[in-house]
Design an enzyme around this catalytic site. Structure first.
Site, PDB file in Angstrom:
ATOM      1  N   ASP A 100       0.884  -1.157   0.000  1.00 56.91           N
ATOM      2  CA  ASP A 100       0.000   0.000   0.000  1.00 56.91           C
ATOM      3  C   ASP A 100       0.927   1.212   0.000  1.00 56.91           C
ATOM      4  OD1 ASP A 100      -2.217   1.844   0.709  1.00 56.91           O
ATOM      5  OD2 ASP A 100      -1.085   1.950   2.575  1.00 56.91           O
ATOM      6  N   CYS A 101       0.564   2.247  -0.719  1.00 57.13           N
ATOM      7  CA  CYS A 101       1.436   3.427  -0.787  1.00 57.13           C
ATOM      8  C   CYS A 101       1.028   4.516   0.199  1.00 57.13           C
ATOM      9  CB  CYS A 101       1.444   3.986  -2.212  1.00 57.13           C
ATOM     10  SG  CYS A 101       2.539   5.414  -2.408  1.00 57.13           S
TER      11      CYS A 101
END
Length: 254
Positions: free
Chosen positions: A16-17
Site C-alpha cells: 500500500d502506498c
C-alpha cells in the site's frame, strides 16, 4: 496464517502506498484546513484531528463504494465536498478540484525512500494503491524519486478500491504474469488493517503490518483490538526503516 519461513525467503514485497509509504493522514488533514478554518472555535471538530479524519474516511468510503470506477482524484473531490456539507462550511469547485489533485503534495515518511532502496536489494517491489495512475506518477517523481518499482497496480486499471478482493486477485494474477512471482512468495506490506490486512488474509497472502501512527493516533491504520480475528500478519514493524533493518539483519545471518 503466520509463517515459519524467514522473511528473506520471499521474492516480492507489495505495498500500500498512501498511509504506508506516504503520510496520507498528514496530507489529508493539512489539505482540509480550508474547511476547518471556517469553523467556530466552539465546533467539536475544530481541533480534533482524529475525528476530522474519521469523518473524511467515512465519506471517502461512501464515494468509493458508490463509484468504484471513478478516478481517485474525483473521489477525493467529492469526499471533500461531502465533508464540507457535513461541517456546514463552503467548498468552492476550485477548492474541491485542488484537493482532488493534491495527492502529489502529500509527504513521504522520512524513512521511506532509504528503506525501499535497501529492500530493493532483496525483493521485487510492487505498488497496490487506491489511486489513479496520474496521481501516483506525481508522487513517484517527487516524494519517491529514485525508487525503482517493478510494477504499479492502481484502482484505475483494476476498477475497484481496496478492500475489495478483486484488487488482491488482480495483484496475485499480475505478479505471476508480469513478474513471474508466485503468490506464495509475496509479502503484502501495509499500514491499514481494514483496507489491506483483512483482504490480504482472505486472499491467502502473507503480510507485514507497518504500524504507523504510534506517536499520533492513526485513523487509517485501525485499532488491532477491532481486527484480531480478521487479520493474521506474520511481521509487525513500526516503520519501513525498521522493516529494512530486520531484513538486512536476517540476510546477514544466512
Amino acid at each position: 496464517m503466520p509463517t515459519s519461513r524467514p522473511i528473506t525467503s520471499f521474492k516480492c514485497l507489495t505495498f500500500d502506498c498512501y498511509g504506508t509509504l506516504v503520510d496520507w493522514e498528514g496530507g489529508i488533514y493539512n489539505a482540509l484546513s480550508k474547511l476547518t478554518q471556517q469553523l467556530p472555535e466552539s465546533h467539536a471538530l475544530k481541533g480534533d484531528r482524529a475525528a476530522l479524519l474519521k469523518a473524511f474516511v467515512r465519506n471517502e468510503g461512501i464515494v468509493q463504494r458508490a463509484r468504484p470506477d471513478a478516478l481517485y482524484s474525483s473521489v477525493l473531490s467529492e469526499a471533500y465536498g461531502r465533508v464540507a456539507e457535513e461541517l456546514g462550511v463552503e467548498a468552492s469547485e476550485e477548492d474541491k478540484a485542488a484537493f482532488g489533485n493534491g495527492v502529489g503534495d502529500w509527504p513521504a515518511y522520512p524513512d521511506t525512500v532509504e528503506a525501499l532502496r535497501r529492500l530493493k536489494r532483496h525483493y521485487k517491489l510492487v505498488i497496490l494503491s487506491n489511486v489513479d495512475r496520474e496521481s501516483f506518477a506525481r508522487t513517484l517523481s517527487r516524494q519517491l524519486a529514485g525508487v525503482d518499482f517493478d510494477a504499479v497496480y492502481t484502482a484505475q486499471e483494476i476498477g475497484s478500491y481496496k478492500p475489495d478482493l478483486r484488487n488482491f486477485a488482480y495483484l496475485v494474477d499480475h505478479c505471476d504474469r508480469d513478474l513471474g512471482v508466485d503468490k506464495a512468495d509475496i509479502i503484502h506490506t501495509a499500514q491499514a488493517l481494514h483496507h489491506d490486512h483483512v483482504p490480504a488474509k482472505q486472499a491467502g497472502l502473507q503480510s507485514a503490518w507497518i504500524e504507523r501512527g504510534v506517536e499520533i493516533e492513526s485513523v487509517m491504520g485501525g485499532d488491532l483490538k477491532d481486527y484480531e480475528d480478521k487479520v493474521d500478519f506474520s511481521w509487525h514493524f513500526r516503520s519501513m526503516g525498521e522493516m529494512a533493518d530486520a531484513v538486512q539483519e536476517a540476510a546477514a545471518q544466512q
